[in-house]
Motif scaffolding. Sequence first.
Motif, PDB file in Angstrom:
ATOM      1  N   VAL A  17       0.853  -1.184   0.000  1.00 49.77           N
ATOM      2  CA  VAL A  17       0.000   0.000   0.000  1.00 49.77           C
ATOM      3  C   VAL A  17       0.891   1.237   0.000  1.00 49.77           C
ATOM      4  O   VAL A  17       2.036   1.191   0.438  1.00 49.77           O
ATOM      5  CB  VAL A  17      -0.984   0.049   1.199  1.00 49.77           C
ATOM      6  CG1 VAL A  17      -1.992  -1.069   1.123  1.00 49.77           C
ATOM      7  CG2 VAL A  17      -0.266   0.039   2.504  1.00 49.77           C
ATOM      8  N   PHE A  18       0.343   2.340  -0.474  1.00 48.73           N
ATOM      9  CA  PHE A  18       1.081   3.593  -0.476  1.00 48.73           C
ATOM     10  C   PHE A  18       1.096   4.172   0.935  1.00 48.73           C
ATOM     11  O   PHE A  18       0.139   4.032   1.691  1.00 48.73           O
ATOM     12  CB  PHE A  18       0.442   4.592  -1.450  1.00 48.73           C
ATOM     13  CG  PHE A  18       0.620   4.203  -2.888  1.00 48.73           C
ATOM     14  CD1 PHE A  18       1.811   4.467  -3.546  1.00 48.73           C
ATOM     15  CD2 PHE A  18      -0.382   3.561  -3.577  1.00 48.73           C
ATOM     16  CE1 PHE A  18       1.994   4.093  -4.870  1.00 48.73           C
ATOM     17  CE2 PHE A  18      -0.222   3.189  -4.899  1.00 48.73           C
ATOM     18  CZ  PHE A  18       0.969   3.460  -5.556  1.00 48.73           C
ATOM     19  N   ALA A  19       2.189   4.843   1.269  1.00 48.20           N
ATOM     20  CA  ALA A  19       2.347   5.453   2.594  1.00 48.20           C
ATOM     21  C   ALA A  19       1.434   6.682   2.695  1.00 48.20           C
ATOM     22  O   ALA A  19       1.299   7.439   1.737  1.00 48.20           O
ATOM     23  CB  ALA A  19       3.795   5.853   2.831  1.00 48.20           C
ATOM     24  N   PRO A  20       0.817   6.902   3.875  1.00 47.20           N
ATOM     25  CA  PRO A  20      -0.009   8.112   4.041  1.00 47.20           C
ATOM     26  C   PRO A  20       0.846   9.370   4.041  1.00 47.20           C
ATOM     27  O   PRO A  20       1.979   9.346   4.524  1.00 47.20           O
ATOM     28  CB  PRO A  20      -0.692   7.895   5.393  1.00 47.20           C
ATOM     29  CG  PRO A  20       0.133   6.870   6.094  1.00 47.20           C
ATOM     30  CD  PRO A  20       0.837   6.067   5.051  1.00 47.20           C
ATOM     31  N   ASP A  21       0.311  10.442   3.512  1.00 50.34           N
ATOM     32  CA  ASP A  21       1.037  11.720   3.445  1.00 50.34           C
ATOM     33  C   ASP A  21       0.612  12.589   4.624  1.00 50.34           C
ATOM     34  O   ASP A  21      -0.126  13.560   4.466  1.00 50.34           O
ATOM     35  CB  ASP A  21       0.733  12.420   2.115  1.00 50.34           C
ATOM     36  CG  ASP A  21       1.626  13.629   1.882  1.00 50.34           C
ATOM     37  OD1 ASP A  21       2.519  13.881   2.715  1.00 50.34           O
ATOM     38  OD2 ASP A  21       1.421  14.314   0.867  1.00 50.34           O
ATOM     39  N   VAL A  22       1.062  12.210   5.808  1.00 50.11           N
ATOM     40  CA  VAL A  22       0.732  12.940   7.037  1.00 50.11           C
ATOM     41  C   VAL A  22       1.989  13.039   7.908  1.00 50.11           C
ATOM     42  O   VAL A  22       2.948  12.296   7.719  1.00 50.11           O
ATOM     43  CB  VAL A  22      -0.390  12.250   7.851  1.00 50.11           C
ATOM     44  CG1 VAL A  22      -1.708  12.306   7.096  1.00 50.11           C
ATOM     45  CG2 VAL A  22      -0.022  10.827   8.184  1.00 50.11           C
ATOM     46  N   ALA A  23       1.970  13.969   8.849  1.00 54.73           N
ATOM     47  CA  ALA A  23       3.074  14.123   9.805  1.00 54.73           C
ATOM     48  C   ALA A  23       2.510  14.433  11.169  1.00 54.73           C
ATOM     49  O   ALA A  23       1.399  14.953  11.304  1.00 54.73           O
ATOM     50  CB  ALA A  23       3.997  15.257   9.354  1.00 54.73           C
ATOM     51  N   ARG A  24       3.232  14.101  12.199  1.00 56.15           N
ATOM     52  CA  ARG A  24       2.805  14.409  13.578  1.00 56.15           C
ATOM     53  C   ARG A  24       3.263  15.781  13.951  1.00 56.15           C
ATOM     54  O   ARG A  24       4.182  16.324  13.536  1.00 56.15           O
ATOM     55  CB  ARG A  24       3.386  13.388  14.551  1.00 56.15           C
ATOM     56  CG  ARG A  24       2.648  12.081  14.431  1.00 56.15           C
ATOM     57  CD  ARG A  24       2.533  11.435  15.800  1.00 56.15           C
ATOM     58  NE  ARG A  24       1.728  10.252  15.671  1.00 56.15           N
ATOM     59  CZ  ARG A  24       0.480  10.183  16.051  1.00 56.15           C
ATOM     60  NH1 ARG A  24      -0.118  11.182  16.606  1.00 56.15           N
ATOM     61  NH2 ARG A  24      -0.203   9.083  15.903  1.00 56.15           N
TER      62      ARG A  24
END
Length: 144
Positions: free
Chosen positions: A137-144
């Motif tokens: 699966v593709f990695a989510p484009d989010v950051a903490r």
Amino acid sequence: MFGWLKPKRPEALLFKSNDAAFEYASKYMLRPLLKDATIFGQVLAKVSPQFGGLLKQQPKWRVRLATEHGVLQTDHCGSIADQLASDVDLKSSPIVEGDLVAVQVGSYDPKYAVDSEVQYFIIICKLKPELRTDTRVFAPDVAR
């Protein structure tokens, strides 16, 4: 015996662009078009809401979908990606044209065309053009 001679499998396949990642998904990662299924898509444009009635309508997106029936296009794709990211305290940039996204099939009836008003799809996450080799699966484009 000589395990150290074997090349290591990469953790991720990195694509040069969202277009290249979507092209790969549309060839090798086709998903069934079923209610509640999650499929890969690419945002083509923002669709202006149809005004009418008393309720303010959320904008919709025109999205290409990589399905087992080929690449299909719909103008009936809402988004909950920003809300989901904020619920779990993640930072996400706004969805824009060209983004790679995970799309959940909200409602689908095969009797109607994919772009029929009866069908509804929901963007649940913006994705990076980075395919995890362990999960495919593709990695989510989010950051903490």
